[in-house]
Enzyme design. Structure first.
Site, PDB file in Angstrom:
ATOM      1  N   TYR A 135      -3.920  11.065  -6.240  1.00  0.00           N
ATOM      2  CA  TYR A 135      -3.674   9.897  -6.646  1.00  0.00           C
ATOM      3  C   TYR A 135      -4.183   9.576  -7.884  1.00  0.00           C
ATOM      4  CZ  TYR A 135      -1.614   8.283  -2.002  1.00  0.00           C
ATOM      5  OH  TYR A 135      -0.794   8.090  -0.913  1.00  0.00           O
ATOM      6  N   LYS A 185      -7.600  21.928   2.550  1.00  0.00           N
ATOM      7  CA  LYS A 185      -6.580  22.757   2.808  1.00  0.00           C
ATOM      8  C   LYS A 185      -7.423  24.001   1.934  1.00  0.00           C
ATOM      9  CE  LYS A 185      -2.979  25.103   4.009  1.00  0.00           C
ATOM     10  NZ  LYS A 185      -2.819  25.419   5.347  1.00  0.00           N
ATOM     11  N   ASP A 218      -3.304  20.830   8.089  1.00  0.00           N
ATOM     12  CA  ASP A 218      -2.230  21.313   8.946  1.00  0.00           C
ATOM     13  C   ASP A 218      -2.718  21.448  10.587  1.00  0.00           C
ATOM     14  OD1 ASP A 218      -3.471  23.464   8.161  1.00  0.00           O
ATOM     15  OD2 ASP A 218      -2.053  25.030   8.057  1.00  0.00           O
ATOM     16  N   ASP A 242      -4.107   9.559   3.420  1.00  0.00           N
ATOM     17  CA  ASP A 242      -2.746   8.720   3.603  1.00  0.00           C
ATOM     18  C   ASP A 242      -1.783   9.352   4.666  1.00  0.00           C
ATOM     19  OD1 ASP A 242      -0.715   6.789   2.937  1.00  0.00           O
ATOM     20  OD2 ASP A 242       0.523   8.757   1.830  1.00  0.00           O
ATOM     21  N   ASP A 246      -0.846   7.611   8.509  1.00  0.00           N
ATOM     22  CA  ASP A 246       0.115   7.241   9.350  1.00  0.00           C
ATOM     23  C   ASP A 246       0.449   7.926  10.666  1.00  0.00           C
ATOM     24  OD1 ASP A 246       1.119   5.596   7.314  1.00  0.00           O
ATOM     25  OD2 ASP A 246       3.149   6.291   7.724  1.00  0.00           O
TER      26      ASP A 246
HETATM   27  C1  IPM Z   1      -1.064   3.115   2.063  1.00  0.00           C
HETATM   28  C2  IPM Z   1       0.449   3.158   1.415  1.00  0.00           C
HETATM   29  C3  IPM Z   1      -0.052   3.415  -0.204  1.00  0.00           C
HETATM   30  C4  IPM Z   1      -0.768   4.718  -0.320  1.00  0.00           C
HETATM   31  C5  IPM Z   1       1.379   3.302  -1.078  1.00  0.00           C
HETATM   32  C6  IPM Z   1       2.346   2.085  -0.804  1.00  0.00           C
HETATM   33  C7  IPM Z   1       1.106   3.703  -2.409  1.00  0.00           C
HETATM   34  O1  IPM Z   1       1.027   4.415   2.054  1.00  0.00           O
HETATM   35  O2  IPM Z   1      -1.773   2.431   1.889  1.00  0.00           O
HETATM   36  O3  IPM Z   1      -1.157   4.225   2.936  1.00  0.00           O
HETATM   37  O4  IPM Z   1      -0.225   5.703  -0.322  1.00  0.00           O
HETATM   38  O5  IPM Z   1      -1.610   4.569  -0.453  1.00  0.00           O
HETATM   39 MN    MN Z   2       0.270   5.499   3.593  1.00  0.00          MN
END
Ligand code: IPM
Ligand code: MN
Length: 347
Positions: A135, A185, A218, A242, A246
């Site tokens: 990032y 990785k 992975d 990130d 999720d």
């Molecule tokens: C998160 C979100 C953000 C990220 C996006 C919205 C830029 O997905 O906080 O996980 O990738 O950091």
């Molecule tokens: Mn995210």
């Protein structure tokens, strides 16, 4: 009485639906435990961009610096502003400018919540590097619009950046079950990821009491589904963290339960607390967003502010509410019903 100033940035979409609940509940819990939270709302959002041409004013970062913490809802409304513009205009600059290098994301099932896995007894804390890596924003596009176009996005890993996030993760592991999984990785990415593995080994010498394992991203994705109970603290780079968080949100029943804290461990600037879910335009302003992720994030804020009893009270109120089956099924209960039930559970 301890006093704290909190900057409230509801932002976009369901961020506007959940942030006031999170703040109200945190403020109520704090006041019962001898602390006063004062909130100032900033309307910085994609709507603000449409009106002013920027996601926040030019002195936005300096304005926020005066606060003890930031509570953020969500950023992004892709129909109005491209995501790459809105996120690089508000959320990402705050994380970087305030050196919020440690993004903490807890993943466990709340009482009464059924996740998609057979395994229910997991309690994972993901620690995501939050200021550099993939990032970093280093790169560019040349020969744009031609067949010879080139796009370069360089991941940047610094010794200081990698070492500090690893130390933070080892410290966290020490406060929990003492098990750390470092995710890279390094079989494919032979520079930055081998570097990360090397630093992990060096830092590990200072933590003989922490059991550290190395995983490739992975394999970790599979492990979080197949054997999440084997994990305690998981540390990863910005993009890997990130993605894994999720996945973590999914196994804990959905994004409505996924909290996060963007921490500046040195306390040289405010930390920021936000649910992981994003603005969710499809359900925005329908009154059905689950406020639990935002409320849990506000509990993490109280903890960071040294109000651990108030934080524990908020978590207990969330758990008492989900244990009664309120807020446990995505989309079923109204934001207001869940928020009010948690407020009531504070007693
Ligand atoms: C998160 C979100 C953000 C990220 C996006 C919205 C830029 O997905 O906080 O996980 O990738 O950091
Ligand atoms: Mn995210």
């Amino acid at each position: 009485m301890a006093e704290f100033k909190v900057a409230l940035i509801p932002g976009d979409g369901i961020g506007e639906d959940v942030t006031a609940w999170a703040f109200d509940i945190a403020r109520t819990a704090a006041s019962r435990h001898g602390a006063e939270l004062t909130g100032v709302v900033f309307p910085w959002s994609c709507r603000f961009y449409k009106e002013t041409g920027a996601m926040m004013p030019p002195d936005g970062i300096e304005t926020l610096r005066a606060f003890d913490a930031i509570l953020l809802g969500a950023v992004g409304w892709p129909d109005a502003v491209p995501d790459a513009v809105s996120l690089h205009g508000l959320l990402l600059p705050i994380r970087k400018a305030f050196v919020q290098y440690a993004n903490m994301r807890p993943h466990r099932l709340l009482p009464g919540v059924t996740g998609p896995l057979r395994s229910e007894g997991f309690d994972i804390l993901c620690i995501r590097e939050n200021t550099e890596g993939e990032y970093s924003g280093a790169g560019g596009r040349v020969h744009q619009g031609t067949a010879a176009e080139v796009a370069v996005e360089t991941a940047i890993f610094t010794r200081a950046g990698v070492e500090r996030i690893l130390r933070f993760a080892f410290d966290m592991a020490r406060t929990r079950r003492g098990i750390l999984a470092s995710v890279t990785k390094s079989n494919a990415q032979k520079h930055s990821m081998v570097f990360w593995d090397d630093i992990t080994r060096i830092v590990a010498r200072d933590y003989p009491d922490v059991a550290v394992s190395h995983y490739h991203i992975d394999a970790m994705a599979a492990r979080m589904v197949m054997a999440p109970e084997s994990l305690d603290v998981v540390v990863a780079s910005n993009l890997f963290g990130d993605i894994l968080t999720d996945l973590g949100a999914a196994i804990q029943g959905g994004l409505g339960f996924a909290a996060s804290a963007n921490i500046n461990p040195d306390r040289s600037a405010p930390s920021m607390f936000e649910p992981v879910h994003g603005s969710a335009p499809d359900i925005a302003h329908l009154g059905i967003a689950n406020p639990i992720a935002a409320i849990w994030s506000a509990a993490m804020m109280l903890d960071h502010l040294g109000q651990s009893e108030a934080a524990a009270a908020v978590m207990a109120a969330i758990e008492a509410t989900t244990a009664r089956g309120i807020g446990t099924v995505p989309g079923r209960d109204r934001t207001e019903t869940i928020g009010q039930a948690i407020l009531d559970a504070l007693g």
